[in-house]
Design a protein around this motif. Structure first.
Motif, PDB file in Angstrom:
ATOM      1  N   MET A   1       6.881  13.327 -11.116  1.00  0.00           N
ATOM      2  CA  MET A   1       7.920  14.329 -11.314  1.00  0.00           C
ATOM      3  C   MET A   1       9.125  13.735 -12.037  1.00  0.00           C
ATOM      4  O   MET A   1       9.655  14.317 -12.979  1.00  0.00           O
ATOM      5  N   LEU A   2       9.571  12.540 -11.615  1.00  0.00           N
ATOM      6  CA  LEU A   2      10.742  11.921 -12.232  1.00  0.00           C
ATOM      7  C   LEU A   2      10.469  11.541 -13.682  1.00  0.00           C
ATOM      8  O   LEU A   2      11.294  11.812 -14.573  1.00  0.00           O
ATOM      9  N   SER A   3       9.313  10.929 -13.946  1.00  0.00           N
ATOM     10  CA  SER A   3       9.020  10.539 -15.326  1.00  0.00           C
ATOM     11  C   SER A   3       8.870  11.762 -16.216  1.00  0.00           C
ATOM     12  O   SER A   3       9.314  11.770 -17.367  1.00  0.00           O
ATOM     13  N   GLY A   4       8.252  12.829 -15.701  1.00  0.00           N
ATOM     14  CA  GLY A   4       8.146  14.054 -16.477  1.00  0.00           C
ATOM     15  C   GLY A   4       9.510  14.646 -16.789  1.00  0.00           C
ATOM     16  O   GLY A   4       9.761  15.130 -17.906  1.00  0.00           O
ATOM     17  N   PHE A   5      10.425  14.602 -15.819  1.00  0.00           N
ATOM     18  CA  PHE A   5      11.785  15.080 -16.019  1.00  0.00           C
ATOM     19  C   PHE A   5      12.495  14.289 -17.115  1.00  0.00           C
ATOM     20  O   PHE A   5      13.137  14.855 -17.999  1.00  0.00           O
ATOM     21  N   LEU A   6      12.355  12.958 -17.095  1.00  0.00           N
ATOM     22  CA  LEU A   6      13.030  12.117 -18.090  1.00  0.00           C
ATOM     23  C   LEU A   6      12.444  12.329 -19.486  1.00  0.00           C
ATOM     24  O   LEU A   6      13.180  12.325 -20.483  1.00  0.00           O
ATOM     25  N   PHE A   7      11.136  12.501 -19.580  1.00  0.00           N
ATOM     26  CA  PHE A   7      10.526  12.777 -20.883  1.00  0.00           C
ATOM     27  C   PHE A   7      11.023  14.123 -21.432  1.00  0.00           C
ATOM     28  O   PHE A   7      11.296  14.253 -22.628  1.00  0.00           O
ATOM     29  N   ALA A   8      11.132  15.133 -20.573  1.00  0.00           N
ATOM     30  CA  ALA A   8      11.622  16.438 -21.019  1.00  0.00           C
ATOM     31  C   ALA A   8      13.085  16.347 -21.459  1.00  0.00           C
ATOM     32  O   ALA A   8      13.493  16.991 -22.433  1.00  0.00           O
ATOM     33  N   LEU A   9      13.882  15.544 -20.749  1.00  0.00           N
ATOM     34  CA  LEU A   9      15.278  15.340 -21.132  1.00  0.00           C
ATOM     35  C   LEU A   9      15.364  14.698 -22.513  1.00  0.00           C
ATOM     36  O   LEU A   9      16.135  15.138 -23.377  1.00  0.00           O
ATOM     37  N   ALA A  10      14.556  13.668 -22.747  1.00  0.00           N
ATOM     38  CA  ALA A  10      14.574  12.997 -24.052  1.00  0.00           C
ATOM     39  C   ALA A  10      14.158  13.953 -25.166  1.00  0.00           C
ATOM     40  O   ALA A  10      14.763  13.969 -26.248  1.00  0.00           O
TER      41      ALA A  10
END
Length: 335
Positions: A1-10
């Motif tokens: 969930m966290l890595s997916g969130f950071l990729f979407a932010l980028a």
């Protein structure tokens, strides 16, 4: 969930560049911006294809047809409509319309993809959607108040084109996620590169059509436009290269990574980062700080995203309906 969130932010931070580019190059028509951006994207994809050649060989004809459809609608048609909308109606109105994407995608995908991703109960999802909608409303109230007077006809054209862009960009992440979630053994990077490769002949064809139109006097370019590079060669080339690299390839790569990690209904809401980035870049371009209402809107948007991230979808096959009320704790699982 966290890595997916950071990729979407980028991805959102890089995609925000596409909103400010038409403002930085007002002398260039939308067709030139689209052709230049995706020519750069295609050329950048060629050396990247050498790195991913083994993965690309695994793609079937059906996969390449999907890449062509995704690029034609989610890249070419989307950016053509968006750039034309910004040049006709200014930045605020298209940003307002595209800013509804988190709500539109969540509504479209929540029931559609329930069997694959699970689903969010509407009563759980509603507060996040309301916070996002309220935040977008606040930000765009500020943006609309700063609009310069424009001819109503041209302004309405911009609104209509922004709605076309909204439809394209609603369809793209849902269908792109369909491919990625059914091909979990494939590389998201290679899939982004494949979409870049198919844009190269599309961009070359676009430049060829513009050249023919310029030669025979068709009104696709402004009168006296210095085809093919226009009046400001190096700013145009530099911006097209930057947008092609960051917004097209790297942004798509990050979004693909997010799409493989998060349910479609949730990842759709995270497109709100694109809206936030676009508004931030617009304020930087204007050289002005946003007013208090604009800051409040940003906080509401972030609050809505944080609310959505804490939710867990109901498991596929749990027997609960998308519109049903809360179930037992065992019926809720993390993606």
């Amino acid at each position: 969930m966290l890595s997916g969130f950071l990729f979407a932010l980028a991805a959102g931070l890089m995609w925000g560049l596409v909103f400010v580019t038409p403002l930085l190059l007002p002398e260039y028509p939308a067709a030139m911006l689209v052709a230049g951006r995706y020519l750069a994207f295609g050329l950048l994809a060629v050396p990247l294809a050498l790195i991913d050649r083994r993965e690309l060989r695994r793609l079937t004809r059906a996969d390449w047809r999907d890449a062509v459809r995704l690029s034609a609608i989610g890249n070419f048609l989307y950016y053509l409509a968006l750039a034309a909308a910004i040049q006709r109606a200014g930045g605020p109105l298209p940003t307002m319309i595209i800013g509804t994407l988190p709500v539109v995608i969540a509504v479209c995908s929540n029931r559609r993809n329930a069997a694959r991703d699970g689903h969010y109960r509407w009563r759980d999802l509603a507060p996040a959607l309301l916070l996002i909608a309220a935040g977008i409303g606040c930000v765009n109230q500020v943006e609309q108040a700063s609009l310069a007077p424009q001819a109503m006809g041209r302004y309405l054209q911009g609104a209509a084109l922004a709605i076309v862009a909204l439809a394209c960009w609603t369809w793209y992440p849902i269908r792109n996620a369909d491919w990625l979630r059914t091909h979990t053994d494939r590389s998201p990077r290679a899939w982004a590169t494949a979409q870049g490769l198919v844009t190269l002949p599309m961009a070359a064809l676009a430049f060829a059509l513009l050249a023919v139109a310029d030669g025979v006097g068709l009104p696709l370019l402004p009168s006296g436009f210095d085809f093919p590079a226009g009046p400001r060669v190096w700013p145009y080339v530099g911006l097209m290269a930057a947008v092609g690299l960051f917004a097209s390839w790297l942004g798509t790569l990050c979004w693909n990574e997010a799409s493989q990690r998060l349910p479609t209904a949730l990842v759709g809401q995270l497109i709100v980062f694109e809206t936030l980035a676009a508004l931030s870049y617009s304020q930087m371009h204007r050289g002005a700080w946003p007013p208090a209402l604009g800051v409040a809107g940003v906080l509401l948007l972030v609050g809505g995203v944080c609310w959505a991230l804490r939710l867990k979808p109901v498991a596929p096959g749990s027997g609960a309906n998308p519109g049903a009320g809360p179930g037992t704790a065992s019926a809720r699982i993390a993606e």
